[in-house]
Design an enzyme around this catalytic site. Structure first.
Site, PDB file in Angstrom:
ATOM      1  N   SER A 233      24.906  32.713  75.791  1.00 55.79           N
ATOM      2  CA  SER A 233      24.986  31.119  75.488  1.00 55.79           C
ATOM      3  C   SER A 233      25.281  30.304  76.937  1.00 55.79           C
ATOM      4  CB  SER A 233      26.262  30.929  74.696  1.00 55.79           C
ATOM      5  OG  SER A 233      26.682  29.652  74.600  1.00 55.79           O
TER       6      SER A 233
ATOM      7  N   TYR B  39      34.339  34.725  70.900  1.00 56.52           N
ATOM      8  CA  TYR B  39      32.360  35.150  71.033  1.00 56.52           C
ATOM      9  C   TYR B  39      32.680  34.378  72.487  1.00 56.52           C
ATOM     10  CZ  TYR B  39      27.993  31.720  70.819  1.00 56.52           C
ATOM     11  OH  TYR B  39      26.901  31.360  71.127  1.00 56.52           O
TER      12      TYR B  39
HETATM   13  N1  LIG Z   1      23.955  26.669  68.324  1.00 58.54           N
HETATM   14  C1  LIG Z   1      24.774  26.435  69.844  1.00 58.54           C
HETATM   15  O1  LIG Z   1      25.023  25.488  70.418  1.00 58.54           O
HETATM   16  C2  LIG Z   1      24.608  27.971  70.693  1.00 58.54           C
HETATM   17  C3  LIG Z   1      24.669  28.413  71.928  1.00 58.54           C
HETATM   18  C4  LIG Z   1      24.411  28.850  72.706  1.00 58.54           C
HETATM   19  C5  LIG Z   1      24.161  29.981  72.175  1.00 58.54           C
HETATM   20  N2  LIG Z   1      23.843  29.611  70.835  1.00 58.54           N
HETATM   21  C6  LIG Z   1      23.048  31.442  69.707  1.00 58.54           C
HETATM   22  O2  LIG Z   1      22.372  31.537  69.440  1.00 58.54           O
HETATM   23  C7  LIG Z   1      21.443  32.334  69.171  1.00 58.54           C
HETATM   24  C8  LIG Z   1      20.628  31.820  67.039  1.00 58.54           C
HETATM   25  O3  LIG Z   1      22.566  30.733  66.796  1.00 58.54           O
HETATM   26  P1  LIG Z   1      21.259  29.275  66.161  1.00 58.54           P
HETATM   27  O4  LIG Z   1      22.330  28.064  66.862  1.00 58.54           O
HETATM   28  O5  LIG Z   1      20.454  29.220  65.809  1.00 58.54           O
HETATM   29  O6  LIG Z   1      22.495  29.382  64.888  1.00 58.54           O
HETATM   30  P2  LIG Z   1      21.650  29.754  63.229  1.00 58.54           P
HETATM   31  O7  LIG Z   1      20.964  28.651  63.014  1.00 58.54           O
HETATM   32  O8  LIG Z   1      23.476  29.560  62.615  1.00 58.54           O
HETATM   33  O9  LIG Z   1      20.521  30.977  63.148  1.00 58.54           O
HETATM   34  C9  LIG Z   1      22.012  32.166  63.781  1.00 58.54           C
HETATM   35  C10 LIG Z   1      21.022  33.620  62.810  1.00 58.54           C
HETATM   36  O10 LIG Z   1      21.573  33.953  63.187  1.00 58.54           O
HETATM   37  C11 LIG Z   1      20.479  35.011  62.185  1.00 58.54           C
HETATM   38  N3  LIG Z   1      21.791  36.120  62.177  1.00 58.54           N
HETATM   39  C12 LIG Z   1      23.305  36.404  62.378  1.00 58.54           C
HETATM   40  N4  LIG Z   1      24.500  37.602  61.637  1.00 58.54           N
HETATM   41  C13 LIG Z   1      23.484  38.503  61.993  1.00 58.54           C
HETATM   42  C14 LIG Z   1      23.167  39.811  61.202  1.00 58.54           C
HETATM   43  N5  LIG Z   1      23.730  40.265  61.352  1.00 58.54           N
HETATM   44  N6  LIG Z   1      21.745  40.554  61.187  1.00 58.54           N
HETATM   45  C15 LIG Z   1      20.736  39.922  61.482  1.00 58.54           C
HETATM   46  N7  LIG Z   1      20.015  38.205  62.046  1.00 58.54           N
HETATM   47  C16 LIG Z   1      21.949  37.516  62.008  1.00 58.54           C
HETATM   48  C17 LIG Z   1      20.794  34.485  61.107  1.00 58.54           C
HETATM   49  O11 LIG Z   1      20.766  34.483  59.878  1.00 58.54           O
HETATM   50  P3  LIG Z   1      20.860  34.243  58.402  1.00 58.54           P
HETATM   51  O12 LIG Z   1      20.052  33.435  57.555  1.00 58.54           O
HETATM   52  O13 LIG Z   1      20.683  35.171  57.645  1.00 58.54           O
HETATM   53  O14 LIG Z   1      22.991  33.488  58.453  1.00 58.54           O
HETATM   54  C18 LIG Z   1      20.472  33.156  61.859  1.00 58.54           C
HETATM   55  O15 LIG Z   1      19.169  33.659  61.828  1.00 58.54           O
HETATM   56  C19 LIG Z   1      23.106  32.493  68.697  1.00 58.54           C
HETATM   57  O16 LIG Z   1      23.347  34.566  69.165  1.00 58.54           O
HETATM   58  C20 LIG Z   1      23.849  31.993  69.376  1.00 58.54           C
HETATM   59  O17 LIG Z   1      25.050  32.334  69.140  1.00 58.54           O
HETATM   60  C21 LIG Z   1      23.626  29.214  69.733  1.00 58.54           C
END
Ligand SMILES: NC(=O)c1ccc[n+]([C@@H]2O[C@H](COP(=O)([O-])OP(=O)(O)OC[C@H]3O[C@@H](n4cnc5c(N)ncnc54)[C@H](OP(=O)(O)O)[C@@H]3O)[C@@H](O)[C@H]2O)c1
Length: 273
Positions: A132, A145
């Site tokens: 991130s 986080y």
């Molecule tokens: N959105 C942002 O602004 C942002 C910025 C920087 C980095 N990120 C990073 O990007 C990555 C993806 O996040 P996103 O933004 O796409 O959010 P999201 O839409 O909430 O997706 C998160 C994904 O992670 C899965 N997950 C959570 N816990 C898990 C576990 N124990 N085992 C397997 N899968 C699990 C969720 O599955 P379920 O559907 O089962 O809940 C979902 O598929 C994360 O690592 C996050 O920290 C996000």
């Protein structure tokens, strides 16, 4: 020959957008998620679904073995699964603290340990870790986080040296603010209203952070950068993508900390009276 990527957390957000992007670009995708039965997705010759919870080592091993059996070879692994435990650190329970690190840090490590024998055998493979912008800079109320993502940054950077001689690449994707479930359903919001001293700060800052999530960049933009990282054949380690990552990271690098912290304060504490 078609290449294969295994993705964790492919049920939503960045993981799902990346799954779609790779399938459209003629890759096989092993899409792993906690509950594939709820995904509404149909399998095809190039898309297979596997149950994988990164906090459950058996499910990690089973999913990887299933994908290798079905596709014969895995060329890249995207460690994307993760979520934010966000709020007042003092209010967090030991379980909330552990779950944040079990998922974001130890979960990623467990997937990497499980794939390494396969990558070593072929003397090839690409590990792509989603950290991130918050793996290099911090915002208030995100201490747990940020700790997890800063850990992943250091871990990934060190690992890239030792795996390079084995023909294995490590890539770090640093998304900015991306409009996904990260800011809603996936968030573990931590607060205790009995801790009255924190409440004006929590109220003002959370409102700004939530608003910025709602205005975030589309996850498809991150998917395109992940595709670039998997295919550009370069030794590049880091890929910042999605505002504010591409401009905030250089600012952090070059500005004195005092100035940088003042900018963060001015942008997220503006609702404080
Ligand atoms: N959105 C942002 O602004 C942002 C910025 C920087 C980095 N990120 C990073 O990007 C990555 C993806 O996040 P996103 O933004 O796409 O959010 P999201 O839409 O909430 O997706 C998160 C994904 O992670 C899965 N997950 C959570 N816990 C898990 C576990 N124990 N085992 C397997 N899968 C699990 C969720 O599955 P379920 O559907 O089962 O809940 C979902 O598929 C994360 O690592 C996050 O920290 C996000």
């Amino acid at each position: 020959m078609r290449k294969t990527i295994l993705i964790t957390g492919a049920s939503a957000g960045i993981g799902k957008a990346t799954m779609d992007h790779f399938v459209r670009n003629n890759w096989n995708v092993a899409a792993t998620m906690r509950n594939p039965e709820n995904s509404g997705l149909n399998e095809s010759a190039s898309l297979k679904l596997y149950t994988l919870d990164v906090t459950n080592e058996e499910s990690v091993k089973d999913a990887l073995a299933g994908a290798i059996r079905d596709f014969g070879r895995i060329d890249a692994v995207l460690n994307n699964a993760g979520y934010g435990a966000v709020g007042v650190f003092e209010a967090s329970t030991p379980e909330q603290i552990r779950r944040q690190y079990e998922t974001n840090v130890f979960g990623t490590m467990s997937v990497i340990q499980a794939i390494l024998p396969h990558f070593r055998e072929h003397r090839a493979g690409t590990i792509i870790n989603v950290t991130s912008v918050g793996g290099k800079v911090t915002f208030p109320l995100y201490s747990l986080y940020h700790g997890s993502k800063w850990a992943l940054e250091g871990f990934s950077e060190s690992l890239h040296y030792e795996l390079k001689p084995l023909g294995i690449n490590v890539k770090i994707i640093e998304p900015g603010v991306i409009k996904t479930d990260f800011y809603s359903r996936s968030q573990d919001f931590i607060n205790n209203e009995a801790l009255a001293e924190y409440q004006p700060y929590v109220k003002a800052v959370s409102a700004v952070m939530q608003q910025s999530g709602a205005n975030g960049v589309r996850p498809e933009v991150v998917a395109e950068m992940i595709f670039k990282a998997a295919t550009d054949g370069s030794a590049r380690l880091r890929y910042a993508v999605g505002s504010p990552a591409p401009w905030l990271l250089p600012l952090r690098k070059f500005l004195p900390e005092k100035w940088f912290f003042a900018i963060v304060r001015a942008s997220v504490e503006k609702g404080l009276k």
